[in-house]
Design an enzyme around this catalytic site. Structure first.
Site, mmCIF file in Angstrom:
data_model
loop_
_atom_site.group_PDB
_atom_site.id
_atom_site.type_symbol
_atom_site.label_atom_id
_atom_site.label_comp_id
_atom_site.label_asym_id
_atom_site.label_seq_id
_atom_site.Cartn_x
_atom_site.Cartn_y
_atom_site.Cartn_z
ATOM 1 C CE LYS A 1 -3.980 -1.694 2.393
ATOM 2 N NZ LYS A 1 -4.678 -1.350 3.621
ATOM 3 C CG HIS B 1 -1.485 6.399 4.661
ATOM 4 N ND1 HIS B 1 -1.388 7.111 5.826
ATOM 5 C CD2 HIS B 1 -1.949 5.186 4.993
ATOM 6 C CE1 HIS B 1 -1.796 6.348 6.819
ATOM 7 N NE2 HIS B 1 -2.135 5.171 6.337
ATOM 8 C CG HIS C 1 2.112 4.858 7.020
ATOM 9 N ND1 HIS C 1 1.349 4.469 5.944
ATOM 10 C CD2 HIS C 1 1.690 4.114 8.061
ATOM 11 C CE1 HIS C 1 0.504 3.537 6.328
ATOM 12 N NE2 HIS C 1 0.673 3.308 7.607
HETATM 13 N N1 ARG Z 1 0.334 -0.678 9.980
HETATM 14 C C1 ARG Z 1 -0.633 0.051 10.734
HETATM 15 C C2 ARG Z 1 -1.405 0.995 9.828
HETATM 16 O O1 ARG Z 1 -0.918 1.366 8.802
HETATM 17 C C3 ARG Z 1 0.001 0.859 11.827
HETATM 18 C C4 ARG Z 1 0.668 0.038 12.890
HETATM 19 C C5 ARG Z 1 0.920 0.815 14.116
HETATM 20 N N2 ARG Z 1 1.518 0.035 15.164
HETATM 21 C C6 ARG Z 1 0.889 -0.870 15.886
HETATM 22 N N3 ARG Z 1 1.579 -1.537 16.767
HETATM 23 N N4 ARG Z 1 -0.392 -1.108 15.761
HETATM 24 O O2 ARG Z 1 -2.491 1.391 10.156
#
Ligand code: ARG
Length: 563
Positions: A123, A126, A129
């Protein structure tokens, strides 16, 4: 440095009340006045002291102090010897900052795992991030500055039905493998988009995708092997992009590390504590504020939250972490509230030190290539726009590689624009404002830093004596004193950022520093001045440069020596 005042004052007070130990950090500065008068308020004054007639006119080589008991506190008005301040400030800032910071020494040191950036493969990275990467990187540098140990952890999303769809798409070989290898983030995204359309239209494709996900979840050897190659390529590409942003992770973890096999022990643990209830459809439910939350689906598969429980326990074990920060956007508030509640229920050590470091959205971020934002497109566009802007400017001159300078400036602009916002606020992305050389931007910080570097190089002062040999009586002008005062606050600013986990406090401080520097540069010539004046002024400017550079480093910028 301001802490030095406190320690001095605490020493003076100790002289009058030997039995009363006030920790220096309990002394709050309540107002500063011109003429070197500084007032402090002391809270938590023991009752018997309040009634004591306080002797006036205490003095030391540092100040003359007058103590007045008030209702619930003791107020202390101090006339500080300016020379004392200037000398100690220069001493502290000329070289290693925070070397023996007493202010930081009172903070209980922890081992902190910071989960940040954490994109999902296939993905686009975004803007959420992007913010997480920038803020997380700042927090890591900040916490280390104060003395904590940190583990910077990137928790990549590679789990769930969507990855079955991607895997099945990959297996169609729409795109030659070599192409994927050379540009994994974009190519995987292309495949994912195409596979998603197919999965919606074609039930057989969907069925196959679900099967691939089951293979992955059950650890089928070939599927897992293919999968890990794809992941390695993705990490390699991410690392190249992070390097441009000065971001380095200690650990790359994957959601898939916490698949079905690992989850059983968690289910057992939660069940043994009576925290799970089976639902009529066969799900396992955790009640959070009377709301049912599914932790295991009826087919036995896990959810994002379940994997986060497993990950938290694992982080506690592997890193002996006693504090856990999750730098993730506001939208996941409920998720983290539930997670923290569960971890408290299972009494994980450190569960009371888990924090969701939330942030707001960026609106309107797009690049010339469109609305789907890949991080390197943002950075490339910043660089390109910077290059054009600099071409138009007549003052642009550097011996450094132009391309490098444009890249660093563009990135500084994007980072500072983000970090200057109050973390939880949404903000609108606007290229013109971000890159402006006037106003509060990353370009301004870089510009001031390189001006100070050039002053140092071209000052005409052959060698600057150490602060102990500087004649501080030469620094009497208002512009010098204002700069000194501002520099004094640096340590406290860092401490406030630490307490609030808020970068904008530091950014605002650095913008003000640039303003004080610019006024001082105009008023306080260094060149062609008598040696003692030139040396004193130059050392003051070097101290300002050191503070600016250190602040910029904590923000994740590379301070430029020229631009
Ligand atoms: N990959 C997840 C997302 O893009 C965020 C992860 C954040 N960290 C966690 N331990 N949940 O939404």
């Amino acid at each position: 440095m301001a802490n030095r005042f406190r320690t001095e004052i605490s020493n003076i007070i100790k002289k009058i009340f030997p039995s009363w130990e006030i920790p220096a950090y309990n002394i709050k500065v309540i107002r500063e006045r011109n003429s070197g008068r500084i007032c402090f308020k002391l809270d938590e004054v023991p009752l018997n002291i309040k009634s004591i007639e306080v002797e006036n006119g205490l003095s030391s080589d540092f100040c003359k102090a007058k103590l007045t008991p008030e209702k619930n506190s003791l107020s202390c008005e101090v006339v500080v010897d300016k020379k004392w301040i200037v000398r100690h400030l220069l001493e502290e800032l000329e070289d290693k900052l925070f070397q023996d910071s007493r202010l930081f020494s009172v903070i209980e040191k922890q081992r902190v795992v910071i989960d940040y950036s954490s994109p999902n493969i296939a993905k686009p990275f975004h803007v959420g991030h992007l913010r997480s990467s920038i803020i997380g990187n700042f927090l890591k540098k900040l916490l280390e500055t104060v003395g904590h140990q940190t583990v910077g952890l990137n928790y990549l999303g590679d789990w769930g039905t969507q990855f079955g769809i991607l895997k099945h798409g990959l297996d169609q070989k729409w795109i030659p493998f070599d192409d994927i290898q050379s540009s994994p983030i974009r190519k995987l995204f292309e495949i994912y988009v195409k596979a998603n359309i197919q999965a919606k239209e074609d039930p057989v494709f969907m069925e196959k995708s679900l099967e691939k996900f089951r293979f992955l979840e059950n650890g089928d050897e070939n599927t897992v092997k293919d999968w890990s190659i794809i992941k390695d390529y993705t990490v390699a590409e991410l690392q190249r992009i992070y390097a441009r942003l000065n971001i380095k992770f200690d650990v790359y973890d994957w959601e898939s590390m916490y698949g079905r096999k690992r989850i059983q022990s968690i289910v057992d643990l939660l069940t043994s504590k009576g925290l799970l209830t089976p639902s009529p459809e066969g799900k396992l439910i955790y009640k959070f504020k009377e709301r049912p939350i599914t932790l295991v689906k009826s087919d036995g598969t896990t959810l994002y939250l379940t994997r986060d429980i497993a990950a938290a326990l694992d982080r506690r074990e592997r890193f002996q972490a006693d504090c856990f920060l999750y730098v993730v956007d506001n939208a996941q508030s409920d998720h983290f509230q539930a997670l923290f509640s569960i971890m408290k229920d299972v009494k994980m050590e450190g569960a009371t030190h888990m924090k969701h470091v939330k942030f707001g959205r960026i609106q309107g971020m797009s690049t010339r290539k469109g609305n789907v934002v890949f991080l390197d497109d943002v950075l490339d566009e910043a660089k390109e726009r910077m290059a054009q802007q600099r071409k138009r400017s007549v003052t642009t001159r550097t011996t450094l590689n132009e391309d490098y300078v444009n890249d660093v400036l563009g990135i500084s602009a994007v980072l500072v624009n983000d970090l200057k916002q109050r973390r939880q606020k949404d903000y609108v992305f606007n290229w013109e404002k971000i890159l402006a050389s006037q106003g509060d931007t990353g370009v301004k910080l870089q510009y001031t830093h390189s001006r100070l570097c050039s002053l140092e190089k071209k000052s005409g002062v052959a060698s600057i004596p150490p602060s102990s040999e500087i004649n501080v009586s030469c620094l009497i002008e208002e512009e010098a004193i204002n700069l000194v005062r501002h520099l004094l606050r640096f340590e406290e600013i860092i401490l406030r950022c630490h307490d609030e986990l808020e970068p904008c406090i530091l950014v605002a401080y650095l913008f003000q520093l640039c303003n004080f520097v610019s006024v001082a540069l105009r008023a306080l010539q260094v060149k062609s001045q008598p040696a003692n004046v030139a040396e004193a002024r130059l050392l003051l400017f070097i101290c300002a440069k050191n503070v600016l550079a250190e602040g910029m480093r904590i923000l994740g910028l590379t301070p430029l020596e020229e631009m």
